[in-house]
Motif scaffolding. Structure first.
Motif, short mmCIF file in Angstrom:
data_model
loop_
_atom_site.label_atom_id
_atom_site.label_comp_id
_atom_site.label_asym_id
_atom_site.label_seq_id
_atom_site.Cartn_x
_atom_site.Cartn_y
_atom_site.Cartn_z
N VAL A 154 35.14 -7.88 -6.71
CA VAL A 154 34.18 -7.01 -7.58
C VAL A 154 32.90 -7.85 -7.12
N LEU A 155 31.70 -7.05 -6.87
CA LEU A 155 30.33 -7.67 -6.70
C LEU A 155 29.86 -7.82 -8.05
N VAL A 156 29.42 -8.95 -8.64
CA VAL A 156 28.70 -9.01 -9.81
C VAL A 156 27.09 -9.22 -9.58
N LEU A 157 26.41 -8.52 -10.43
CA LEU A 157 24.92 -8.45 -10.33
C LEU A 157 24.31 -8.67 -11.54
N GLY A 158 23.48 -9.91 -11.84
CA GLY A 158 22.98 -10.15 -13.22
C GLY A 158 21.77 -9.35 -13.40
N LYS A 159 21.68 -8.80 -14.75
CA LYS A 159 20.84 -7.84 -15.24
C LYS A 159 19.80 -8.72 -15.89
N PRO A 160 18.49 -8.59 -15.97
CA PRO A 160 17.80 -7.70 -15.03
C PRO A 160 17.91 -7.80 -13.48
N PHE A 161 17.50 -6.92 -12.84
CA PHE A 161 17.47 -7.37 -11.25
C PHE A 161 16.32 -6.17 -10.72
#
Length: 190
Positions: free
Chosen positions: A97-104
């Motif tokens: 699973v790719l995890v992307l931090g918010k805000p982006f």
């Protein structure tokens, strides 16, 4: 055309995510507000990319991410607040699973979608190759069964049985499995 699933309870986020996914050439994504609804959608449709915008009303979303990776071929992206993303990213990345931090930023999101899509395409190629290998194994098993039948029931030597089955299989348009099936069908008819 490729399909995407967005799992998000926020209307503003939904429009933002859908717009950026559409810019990458996806048809209008399916948007659902909960993990339960997402699981129902995953059962019936083939998605290339699944984006999970945490938290969800019925669960946080990391369980859905691991379920999606295990039950579908989709590339999965989990969006979480930066602090949370840092805490869970190592564990979720073990599952793929790719995890992307918010805000982006918009470019970061589009890059994550492209990475997820490339994972989907790579997995699709591996599945095709795996199916070819499984078909080849099944064909070899059938040939071996036919050889055993010819040796045990027809009194042939292994060399004679091999020659009987292999020579016609080399002819264009004939497979070893099709040639091997004939003596087994004859055995069933006896």
């Amino acid at each position: 055309m490729a399909k995407a699933l967005i799992v998000s309870a926020g209307n503003n986020a939904n429009e933002y995510l859908a717009r950026h996914i559409a810019e990458l050439g996806y048809t209008r994504p399916v948007i659902v507000p909960s993990g339960g609804e997402a699981r129902r959608q995953m059962d019936g449709k083939d998605f290339e990319v699944i984006v999970i915008n945490t938290p969800l009303p019925d669960e946080f979303g990391h369980e859905l991410g691991t379920d999606a990776v295990q039950k579908t071929d989709a590339g999965v992206i989990l969006l979480a607040k930066t602090g949370t993303a840092e805490q869970i990213s190592d564990k979720l990345q073990e599952f793929g699973v790719l995890v992307l931090g918010k805000p982006f930023t918009a470019p970061q999101f589009r890059q994550a979608v492209q990475m997820a899509a490339s994972n989907y395409k790579r997995l699709a190629l591996l599945r095709v190759e795996n199916q070819k290998l499984l078909d080849k194994i099944a064909q070899l098993r059938l040939v071996d069964r036919a050889k055993c039948y010819l040796i045990e029931k027809k009194g042939m030597t292994e060399t004679d049985a091999h020659r009987l089955l292999e020579k016609p299989a080399r002819d264009p348009g004939r497979s070893g499995g099709g040639v091997a099936q004939r003596p087994l069908d004859a055995a069933d008819a006896e």
